[in-house]
Design a protein around this motif. Sequence first.
Motif, mmCIF file in Angstrom:
data_model
loop_
_atom_site.group_PDB
_atom_site.id
_atom_site.type_symbol
_atom_site.label_atom_id
_atom_site.label_comp_id
_atom_site.label_asym_id
_atom_site.label_seq_id
_atom_site.Cartn_x
_atom_site.Cartn_y
_atom_site.Cartn_z
ATOM 1 N N HIS A 1 10.724 -4.481 1.329
ATOM 2 C CA HIS A 1 11.266 -4.530 2.126
ATOM 3 C C HIS A 1 10.923 -3.279 2.794
ATOM 4 C CE1 HIS A 1 15.577 -3.437 4.339
ATOM 5 N NE2 HIS A 1 15.744 -2.567 4.533
ATOM 6 N N ASN A 2 10.660 -2.261 1.875
ATOM 7 C CA ASN A 2 10.496 -0.243 1.985
ATOM 8 C C ASN A 2 9.189 -0.740 3.004
ATOM 9 O OD1 ASN A 2 12.848 0.043 1.062
ATOM 10 N ND2 ASN A 2 11.120 0.935 -1.481
ATOM 11 N N VAL A 3 8.183 -1.573 3.580
ATOM 12 C CA VAL A 3 7.127 -1.089 3.892
ATOM 13 C C VAL A 3 7.257 -2.119 5.571
ATOM 14 C CG1 VAL A 3 6.020 -0.051 2.029
ATOM 15 C CG2 VAL A 3 5.706 -2.341 2.479
ATOM 16 N N ALA A 4 7.813 -2.878 5.210
ATOM 17 C CA ALA A 4 7.695 -3.799 6.030
ATOM 18 C C ALA A 4 7.840 -3.296 7.498
ATOM 19 C CB ALA A 4 8.856 -4.850 5.617
ATOM 20 N N GLY A 5 6.705 -3.474 8.385
ATOM 21 C CA GLY A 5 7.406 -3.071 9.644
ATOM 22 C C GLY A 5 6.350 -1.653 9.739
ATOM 23 N N ASN A 6 6.187 -1.507 9.363
ATOM 24 C CA ASN A 6 5.031 -0.172 8.461
ATOM 25 C C ASN A 6 3.414 -0.647 9.520
ATOM 26 O OD1 ASN A 6 6.841 1.497 6.443
ATOM 27 N ND2 ASN A 6 5.384 1.663 5.737
ATOM 28 N N SER A 7 3.087 0.685 10.058
ATOM 29 C CA SER A 7 1.382 0.625 10.636
ATOM 30 C C SER A 7 0.387 0.093 9.297
ATOM 31 C CB SER A 7 1.241 1.786 12.188
ATOM 32 O OG SER A 7 1.511 3.049 10.783
ATOM 33 N N GLN A 8 -0.259 0.203 10.080
ATOM 34 C CA GLN A 8 -1.936 0.179 9.236
ATOM 35 C C GLN A 8 -1.485 1.578 8.430
ATOM 36 O OE1 GLN A 8 -5.606 -0.876 10.470
ATOM 37 N NE2 GLN A 8 -4.557 -3.485 11.483
ATOM 38 N N ASP A 9 -1.868 2.963 9.429
ATOM 39 C CA ASP A 9 -2.043 3.890 8.718
ATOM 40 C C ASP A 9 -0.431 4.547 8.255
ATOM 41 O OD1 ASP A 9 -4.008 4.532 10.711
ATOM 42 O OD2 ASP A 9 -2.798 6.067 12.081
ATOM 43 N N GLU A 10 0.512 3.443 8.566
ATOM 44 C CA GLU A 10 1.711 4.780 7.206
ATOM 45 C C GLU A 10 1.114 3.587 5.863
ATOM 46 O OE1 GLU A 10 4.844 5.009 10.019
ATOM 47 O OE2 GLU A 10 4.753 2.571 10.200
ATOM 48 N N LEU A 11 0.667 2.584 6.211
ATOM 49 C CA LEU A 11 0.591 1.648 4.700
ATOM 50 C C LEU A 11 -0.276 2.178 3.992
ATOM 51 C CD1 LEU A 11 0.502 -1.919 5.935
ATOM 52 C CD2 LEU A 11 2.556 -1.008 4.235
ATOM 53 N N ARG A 12 -1.922 3.046 4.750
ATOM 54 C CA ARG A 12 -2.774 3.587 3.823
ATOM 55 C C ARG A 12 -2.392 5.088 3.227
ATOM 56 N NH1 ARG A 12 -5.466 4.518 8.398
ATOM 57 N NH2 ARG A 12 -6.784 3.317 7.978
ATOM 58 N N ASP A 13 -0.991 5.567 3.472
ATOM 59 C CA ASP A 13 -0.730 6.588 3.176
ATOM 60 C C ASP A 13 -0.214 6.245 2.107
ATOM 61 O OD1 ASP A 13 -1.943 8.121 5.236
ATOM 62 O OD2 ASP A 13 -0.173 8.437 6.817
ATOM 63 N N THR A 14 0.744 5.438 2.329
ATOM 64 C CA THR A 14 1.576 5.159 1.287
ATOM 65 C C THR A 14 0.793 4.760 0.007
ATOM 66 O OG1 THR A 14 3.217 3.438 2.358
ATOM 67 C CG2 THR A 14 2.673 3.561 0.494
ATOM 68 N N ASN B 1 14.239 -8.230 -7.514
ATOM 69 C CA ASN B 1 14.522 -7.597 -6.747
ATOM 70 C C ASN B 1 13.622 -6.473 -6.342
ATOM 71 O OD1 ASN B 1 17.292 -9.615 -6.145
ATOM 72 N ND2 ASN B 1 18.375 -7.817 -8.444
ATOM 73 N N LEU B 2 13.106 -5.956 -7.565
ATOM 74 C CA LEU B 2 12.111 -4.636 -6.938
ATOM 75 C C LEU B 2 11.385 -5.077 -5.914
ATOM 76 C CD1 LEU B 2 11.295 -1.963 -8.039
ATOM 77 C CD2 LEU B 2 9.837 -2.812 -10.155
ATOM 78 N N ARG B 3 10.230 -6.446 -6.496
ATOM 79 C CA ARG B 3 9.653 -6.822 -5.368
ATOM 80 C C ARG B 3 9.749 -7.079 -4.140
ATOM 81 N NH1 ARG B 3 7.484 -10.913 -7.871
ATOM 82 N NH2 ARG B 3 5.296 -10.644 -8.624
ATOM 83 N N ASN B 4 11.222 -7.481 -3.543
ATOM 84 C CA ASN B 4 11.675 -7.022 -2.082
ATOM 85 C C ASN B 4 12.264 -6.253 -1.895
ATOM 86 O OD1 ASN B 4 11.959 -10.138 -2.203
ATOM 87 N ND2 ASN B 4 13.789 -10.316 -3.328
ATOM 88 N N ALA B 5 12.558 -5.642 -2.670
ATOM 89 C CA ALA B 5 13.046 -3.743 -2.082
ATOM 90 C C ALA B 5 11.661 -3.159 -1.978
ATOM 91 C CB ALA B 5 13.618 -3.099 -3.265
ATOM 92 N N ILE B 6 10.507 -3.431 -2.731
ATOM 93 C CA ILE B 6 8.856 -2.825 -2.040
ATOM 94 C C ILE B 6 8.977 -3.452 -0.718
ATOM 95 C CG2 ILE B 6 6.573 -2.968 -3.081
ATOM 96 C CD1 ILE B 6 7.931 -2.567 -5.913
#
Length: 68
Positions: A11-24, A4-9
């Motif tokens: 889900h939280n970043v799904a659809g993020n842009s490369q810039d958003e992923l980098r920032d995360t 459930n933790l894996r799925n939540a993580i």
Amino acid sequence: MNLNLRNAIVHNVAGNSQDELRDTIVDAIQNGEEKMLPGLGVLFEIIWNNSTDEEKAEMLQALEQGLK
């Protein structure tokens, strides 16, 4: 790790842009909080599973060098 933790993580970043992923990723590393490690682990798992053998070898080389 709880599935459930894996799925939540994911889900939280799904659809993020490369810039958003980098920032995360950068924020998690700079923050240095232990609670961020599972999230980084899940992101690394996704990267690993979607990498070619050549890319995996490059990551392992970078990891080996970073640990020296």
